[in-house]
Design an enzyme around this catalytic site. Structure first.
Site, PDB file in Angstrom:
ATOM      1  N   ASP A  59       0.828  -1.214   0.000  1.00 28.23           N
ATOM      2  CA  ASP A  59       0.000   0.000   0.000  1.00 28.23           C
ATOM      3  C   ASP A  59       0.856   1.255   0.000  1.00 28.23           C
ATOM      4  OD1 ASP A  59      -2.182  -1.600  -0.011  1.00 28.23           O
ATOM      5  OD2 ASP A  59      -2.622  -1.381   2.131  1.00 28.23           O
ATOM      6  N   LEU A 105     -19.274 -27.046 -22.858  1.00 26.07           N
ATOM      7  CA  LEU A 105     -18.719 -28.393 -22.733  1.00 26.07           C
ATOM      8  C   LEU A 105     -19.824 -29.415 -22.533  1.00 26.07           C
ATOM      9  CD1 LEU A 105     -15.797 -27.704 -20.229  1.00 26.07           C
ATOM     10  CD2 LEU A 105     -15.559 -28.370 -22.626  1.00 26.07           C
ATOM     11  N   GLU A 139      -8.302 -30.228 -15.149  1.00 26.98           N
ATOM     12  CA  GLU A 139      -8.311 -28.902 -14.530  1.00 26.98           C
ATOM     13  C   GLU A 139      -9.557 -28.763 -13.663  1.00 26.98           C
ATOM     14  OE1 GLU A 139      -8.216 -26.061 -17.733  1.00 26.98           O
ATOM     15  OE2 GLU A 139      -6.649 -27.147 -18.796  1.00 26.98           O
ATOM     16  N   LYS A 141     -12.827 -27.378 -12.435  1.00 27.06           N
ATOM     17  CA  LYS A 141     -13.784 -26.536 -13.170  1.00 27.06           C
ATOM     18  C   LYS A 141     -14.275 -25.453 -12.218  1.00 27.06           C
ATOM     19  CE  LYS A 141     -17.765 -26.869 -16.247  1.00 27.06           C
ATOM     20  NZ  LYS A 141     -18.672 -25.918 -15.612  1.00 27.06           N
ATOM     21  N   GLU A 217     -11.466 -17.960 -16.219  1.00 31.90           N
ATOM     22  CA  GLU A 217     -12.639 -17.828 -15.362  1.00 31.90           C
ATOM     23  C   GLU A 217     -12.392 -16.757 -14.302  1.00 31.90           C
ATOM     24  OE1 GLU A 217     -14.976 -19.847 -16.378  1.00 31.90           O
ATOM     25  OE2 GLU A 217     -16.411 -20.158 -14.748  1.00 31.90           O
ATOM     26  N   LYS A 333      -9.268 -32.455 -20.781  1.00 32.57           N
ATOM     27  CA  LYS A 333      -8.945 -32.048 -22.153  1.00 32.57           C
ATOM     28  C   LYS A 333      -7.887 -32.968 -22.745  1.00 32.57           C
ATOM     29  CE  LYS A 333      -9.769 -27.256 -20.792  1.00 32.57           C
ATOM     30  NZ  LYS A 333      -9.222 -25.933 -20.462  1.00 32.57           N
ATOM     31  N   LYS A 357     -18.902 -33.638 -14.075  1.00 30.52           N
ATOM     32  CA  LYS A 357     -19.654 -32.818 -13.111  1.00 30.52           C
ATOM     33  C   LYS A 357     -19.779 -33.546 -11.778  1.00 30.52           C
ATOM     34  CE  LYS A 357     -21.691 -29.364 -13.987  1.00 30.52           C
ATOM     35  NZ  LYS A 357     -22.489 -28.622 -14.932  1.00 30.52           N
ATOM     36  N   CYS A 451     -40.671 -18.488  24.266  1.00 28.20           N
ATOM     37  CA  CYS A 451     -40.024 -19.772  24.005  1.00 28.20           C
ATOM     38  C   CYS A 451     -41.082 -20.795  23.566  1.00 28.20           C
ATOM     39  CB  CYS A 451     -39.312 -20.261  25.266  1.00 28.20           C
ATOM     40  SG  CYS A 451     -38.708 -21.954  25.119  1.00 28.20           S
TER      41      CYS A 451
HETATM   42  S1  IVH Z   1     -12.479 -24.957 -21.105  1.00 27.67           S
HETATM   43  C1  IVH Z   1     -13.772 -25.634 -25.152  1.00 27.67           C
HETATM   44  N1  IVH Z   1     -11.499 -25.031 -18.673  1.00 27.67           N
HETATM   45  O1  IVH Z   1     -16.877 -24.072 -17.668  1.00 27.67           O
HETATM   46  C2  IVH Z   1     -13.403 -25.490 -23.765  1.00 27.67           C
HETATM   47  N2  IVH Z   1     -13.697 -24.193 -18.961  1.00 27.67           N
HETATM   48  O2  IVH Z   1     -18.968 -25.177 -20.089  1.00 27.67           O
HETATM   49  C3  IVH Z   1     -14.299 -24.597 -23.050  1.00 27.67           C
HETATM   50  N3  IVH Z   1     -14.760 -23.444 -16.885  1.00 27.67           N
HETATM   51  O3  IVH Z   1     -18.321 -21.440 -18.891  1.00 27.67           O
HETATM   52  C4  IVH Z   1     -13.949 -24.238 -21.702  1.00 27.67           C
HETATM   53  N4  IVH Z   1     -13.077 -23.898 -15.547  1.00 27.67           N
HETATM   54  O4  IVH Z   1     -15.989 -20.801 -18.197  1.00 27.67           O
HETATM   55  C5  IVH Z   1     -12.548 -24.708 -19.430  1.00 27.67           C
HETATM   56  N5  IVH Z   1     -10.477 -25.123 -16.583  1.00 27.67           N
HETATM   57  C6  IVH Z   1     -11.541 -24.811 -17.357  1.00 27.67           C
HETATM   58  C7  IVH Z   1     -12.711 -24.254 -16.813  1.00 27.67           C
HETATM   59  C8  IVH Z   1     -13.782 -23.966 -17.656  1.00 27.67           C
HETATM   60  C9  IVH Z   1     -14.312 -23.414 -15.629  1.00 27.67           C
HETATM   61  C10 IVH Z   1     -16.099 -22.989 -17.314  1.00 27.67           C
HETATM   62  C11 IVH Z   1     -16.071 -22.141 -18.544  1.00 27.67           C
HETATM   63  C12 IVH Z   1     -17.380 -22.406 -19.230  1.00 27.67           C
HETATM   64  C13 IVH Z   1     -17.796 -23.719 -18.662  1.00 27.67           C
HETATM   65  C14 IVH Z   1     -17.740 -24.782 -19.720  1.00 27.67           C
END
Ligand code: IVH
Length: 714
Positions: A59, A105, A139, A141, A217, A333, A357, A451
Site C-alpha cells: 500500500d 462443454l 483442470e 472446473k 474464469e 482435455k 460434473k 419460548c
Molecule cells: S475450457 C472448449 N477449462 O466451464 C473449452 N472451462 O462449459 C471450453 N470453466 O463457462 C472451456 N473452468 O468458463 C474450461 N479449466 C476450465 C474451466 C472452464 C471453468 C467454465 C467455462 C465455461 C464452462 C464450460
C-alpha cells in the site's frame, strides 16, 4: 532485479523523500520503478501465490505512485498499476462479437461416461493417427464466469464476457480492476528464489505474441463472498445466493468502481485466436500463460491415461471443500492441439474436452415452515422444514436457517421456493429464496416473543445473533441438558441417550439434573419400552455416575463456554464445585487458557440461584463434587514472579499485550483483567485509562514496560 532488495531500497528512499517537493526530472525514474515493483509484487501474489511483502508495504508503494502520478499526470502510463480503481460508470454495456466463439462443454457424470468419451475420441483419431492413447490434462472446473481477454502488443486491449458464446459484453474497464489480470503481458521479473513449479519449466514459447486472446474464469473466493454478503446484509441489501452469482453480479455493474471493490480473482485456462507461435499442447499453453503473467490453477495435472483422470476426478470431488473457491467439476482435455484440431466440435461443444460434473449440492424446494429448536444452553435456532428433496443422493427435509437476522436479511418467507445447499458434512442450509417464483401467498416470518417449549419470554443479548430462553425450567433445555449430562465425556450414563432424556422430561420425572438421582424403579416401569432389565441398567448407570471425576461433572453441567478441556483446566486450579462457585472472574481469568468470556460464563452460572440449588442437591444426593485424587492438579507456579498478580493497561512501546502476558505467565505470575486490592502490579502503557486511576487510588504499584522487563532479570 531483485524484488525484495529493490523494494527495501525503495521503501527506505520513500521514507527520506518528500514526494510533494520532488521535481519532474526526479519523479520520472521513480514512477517507472514503482510501477515495476508493484507489478512484480502483484505477480508474486496472484500468479505465484508467494508474496514477499506485507500488504501495508504494498500500500505504501501504491500510494507513493498515486501521489506522483497526481502531481505529474503526464508520467501516468495508461496501464499503470494505479489504474485498477475503476474508471467512469457506463450507461449500458456494449456488445462484442467473439472472433472465435467460446464453446461450452458436454458433461460426464461418472467414470463410465468419461471412459466412453475417451474411447470415442480415440476412434475419432484412429483414421489419421492410428491406435493412439492420447495424454490428457485435468483442470478444476471453477464455478465463476468466463472471460475473453484480448492483448495487443502485450497490453490488455479488451475484456469481454462469454455471453451466448458468440456475442458477449464489453467489460474492459471492469476487467482492469481485477488485480490478478495483468494489464501488461510479459513475465515480470521474478527473483531467482521464486518457487518453481512444473508450469514454470514446460513449454518453449516464451515471447509475447503480437495479439492473443486469453480465456479463463473470473471468480470470487468463498471467503471474499462471505465477507461481501455480510456487508450487503449489514447495509440492508440482498446477499448473493452463491459465489458464482456474486462474481457475475460484481462484473455486470455499470460502475467499474463497484467491481473494483469486490475483489474478483481470475484463472486462465486457455487461448482463443493467437497471432504468432503457440505451444503444441494444452499443458504447455498453461505454462506459457503462466510465464506471460496469468494465474493458472495449481491443481492442474497431466494424465497419461483415463484411469488416472477418473482417480483425479474422484479425489477432487472428495476434497472440493478444501479450496477457497467453488469448483463444480473437473474439465478434462486431450492435451495435444493436433489431436484437438482433428477432433473438432459438434454443435456447441468440442469433442476433445468434457466436463466431469460433481454431484449437485444445491437444489430448490419449498419452505413449508420454520420450526424453533431450543438447545441445552437455551439458544433458540430456527430450522427450515422443507418439502423433501434429494441433494447428492441424500433426502433433505430439514435445514438450518442460522438465526433470525439471516432469515429477515434474506427475506426468506414461509411458502417460498428456496435454494438449499448441502456441502460435505456440513448441515444442510437454506441459501435464500427464489424470488422470481413467488406467488404472493408467501408469509414473512418474525421471531416469536416467547419460548416455543416453555412459553417464557425469550431474550437477545447485545451483540449476539441468537435469541435465548433463560427460563430455568424450560423442558426443551432440560431434555438437551440431560442428554449432554449423560454423554460419554460427561457423566457417561449408559442407557441415557436422546430418546430416554425426552421420555424422562416429558413424563415429568426430571425437571432438574438432581431429579435423576431420585428416580425409582416404579417410576420408570411405566415408561414406554422400559422392562425390568432396562430399568435396572439405567438405575445402575445413574448410580455409577456419582463417582465420576469432578471435571466430568463440571463439563456435564452445560455451562456456556465450558467444554471438556476448559472443565479439566478449571478443576486443575479449583478442587471442588464449592471452590469454583466462590471464584471471582479475575481469579478465573488468571488461569492460563481461560479468557474473560469463559470466566464470565462460569461466574454467571453459579450466580444463578436455581443452578446453585442443583449443585447443592447433587452433592446431598451423593454425587461427587470434589476433585478426585487421580485428577491432575496444576503445578504451583514457579519463577521469579510466582504468586504475583498483574493487570495490563494501555499500549506498551514494544511488547504486545499477549507478549507481555506470556512473559509474566512464564515467570510464574498471573494476569487478570481488573484492578483490585489483591493486584500486585499494574503495567501501564500509552493511553492507559480507568485501570491506571484505580491502581493509583488503591495504591497499587505501577510499572512501565522497562520496569516490567527489569522484573524478569532480577
Ligand atoms: S475450457 C472448449 N477449462 O466451464 C473449452 N472451462 O462449459 C471450453 N470453466 O463457462 C472451456 N473452468 O468458463 C474450461 N479449466 C476450465 C474451466 C472452464 C471453468 C467454465 C467455462 C465455461 C464452462 C464450460
Amino acid at each position: 532485479m531483485n524484488l525484495v532488495v529493490d523494494t527495501e531500497a525503495m521503501l527506505d528512499r520513500l521514507e527520506q523523500t518528500a514526494l510533494d517537493e520532488i521535481v519532474e526530472g526526479e519523479a520520472r525514474p521513480l514512477v517507472a520503478r514503482l510501477a515495476t515493483l508493484l507489478r512484480g509484487h502483484s505477480h508474486r501474489y496472484y500468479v505465484l501465490d508467494a508474496p514477499v511483502i506485507a500488504d501495508a508495504e504494498y500500500d505504501r508503494l501504491f500510494r507513493a505512485l498515486q501521489t506522483l502520478e497526481a502531481r505529474f499526470p503526464d508520467l501516468a502510463a495508461p496501464d499503470s498499476p494505479t489504474r485498477r480503481v475503476g474508471g467512469e460508470a457506463l450507461d449500458a454495456f456494449s456488445k462484442v462479437r467473439h472472433p472465435v466463439p467460446l464453446l461450452s462443454l458436454a458433461n460426464a457424470f461418472d467414470g463410465d461416461e468419461l471412459r466412453a468419451w475417451y474411447e470415442r475420441a480415440r476412434r475419432g483419431l484412429a483414421g489419421r493417427f492410428g491406435d493412439v492413447t492420447p495424454a490428457l490434462v485435468v483442470e478444476p472446473k471453477i464455478d465463476g464466469l468466463a472471460l475473453a481477454l484480448t492483448y495487443a502488443d502485450g497490453r490488455l486491449a479488451r475484456g469481454a464476457t462469454r455471453g451466448n458464446g458468440r456475442v458477449g459484453e464489453d467489460v474492459t474497464e471492469h476487467v482492469k480492476t481485477i488485480r490478478a489480470i495483468p494489464l501488461r503481458m510479459a513475465p515480470p521479473a521474478v527473483p531467482a528464489s521464486a518457487p518453481t513449479t512444473l508450469f514454470d519449466t514446460v513449454g518453449d514459447a516464451t515471447s509475447a505474441p503480437a495479439r492473443i486472446e486469453v480465456r479463463g474464469e473470473a471468480y470470487l473466493a468463498k471467503s471474499t463472498f462471505e465477507r461481501l454478503n455480510d456487508a450487503l446484509v449489514e447495509e440492508g441489501g440482498k446477499p448473493f445466493a452463491n459465489p458464482r452469482n456474486a462474481a457475475a453480479g460484481s462484473l455486470r455493474q455499470l460502475d467499474p468502481q463497484v467491481t473494483a471493490a469486490r475483489g474478483l480473482r481470475f484463472f486462465a485456462y486457455g487461448v482463443g485466436p493467437v497471432e504468432g507461435e503457440e505451444p503444441p499442447t494444452q499443458y504447455e499453453t498453461l505454462g506459457w500463460l503462466r510465464r506471460l503473467g496469468f494465474p493458472t490453477n495449481e491443481h492442474i495435472r497431466r494424465c497419461e491415461n483415463i484411469d488416472d483422470v477418473i482417480r483425479y476426478c474422484n479425489e477432487w470431488e472428495a476434497r472440493r471443500d478444501e479450496l477457497d473457491y467453488e469448483i463444480d467439476g473437473v474439465v478434462v482435455k486431450i492435451d495435444r492441439r493436433e489431436y484437438q484440431d482433428e477432433l473438432g466440435a459438434v454443435a456447441n461443444a468440442p469433442r476433445w474436452a468434457i466436463a466431469y460434473k460433481f454431484a449437485a449440492r444445491e437444489a430448490t424446494t419449498r419452505l413449508l415452515d420454520i420450526a424453533l429448536n431450543v438447545g441445552r444452553t437455551g439458544v433458540i435456532k430456527p430450522l427450515a422444514i422443507l418439502e423433501p428433496v434429494g441433494i447428492g443422493g441424500v433426502t433433505v427435509s430439514k435445514a438450518t436457517l442460522h438465526n433470525a437476522d439471516y432469515i429477515t436479511g434474506r427475506d426468506i418467507r414461509i411458502g417460498d421456493r428456496v435454494i438449499v445447499k448441502r456441502a460435505g458434512d456440513v448441515i444442510p442450509q437454506v441459501v435464500g429464496p427464489v424470488e422470481s417464483a413467488r406467488t404472493g401467498e408467501e408469509q414473512p416470518w418474525t421471531m416469536p416473543p416467547d419460548c416455543p417449549a416453555c412459553g417464557e419470554p425469550i431474550v437477545r443479548l447485545e451483540g449476539d445473533a441468537d435469541f435465548y430462553c433463560v427460563s430455568a425450567v424450560c423442558p426443551a433445555q432440560t431434555k438437551r441438558l440431560l442428554e449432554h449430562y449423560a454423554s460419554r465425556g460427561a457423566m457417561d450414563i449408559v442407557g441415557l441417550g436422546e430418546k430416554v432424556a425426552v421420555q424422562l422430561v416429558e413424563a415429568g420425572l426430571v425437571h432438574t439434573l438432581d431429579d435423576l438421582y431420585r428416580l425409582r424403579a416404579e417410576d420408570l416401569l411405566g415408561l414406554d419400552g422400559f422392562k425390568e432389565k432396562k430399568v435396572e441398567n439405567l438405575l445402575r448407570g445413574i448410580a455409577t455416575s456419582k463417582r465420576r471425576p469432578l471435571r466430568a461433572l463440571l463439563f456435564g453441567l452445560g455451562i456456556r463456554f465450558v467444554g471438556a478441556t476448559v472443565a479439566a483446566l478449571l478443576v486443575e486450579h479449583h478442587d471442588s464445585l464449592a471452590a469454583l462457585a466462590a471464584a471471582t472472574p479475575d481469579e478465573l481469568e488468571a488461569i492460563n487458557g481461560i479468557g474473560p468470556e469463559t470466566a464470565r460464563g462460569v461466574v454467571e452460572w453459579f450466580a444463578h440461584a436455581p443452578n446453585r440449588a442443583t449443585v447443592e442437591a447433587l452433592r446431598e444426593l451423593g454425587v461427587n463434587t470434589e476433585r478426585l485424587p487421580e485428577e491432575p492438579v496444576a503445578a504451583e507456579p514457579q519463577g521469579p514472579l510466582a504468586g504475583r498478580t498483574f493487570v495490563l493497561t494501555g499500549t506498551l512501546p514494544t511488547l504486545t499485550r499477549e507478549a507481555a502476558k506470556a512473559k509474566i505467565l512464564a515467570a510464574g505470575g498471573s494476569v487478570t483483567g481488573s484492578v483490585s486490592a489483591k493486584t500486585d502490579f499494574v503495567v501501564a502503557g500509552d493511553s492507559a485509562g480507568s485501570k491506571l486511576q484505580k491502581a493509583q487510588a488503591l495504591g497499587v504499584r505501577i510499572l512501565d514496560e522497562a520496569d516490567l522487563l527489569a522484573l524478569f532479570t532480577t
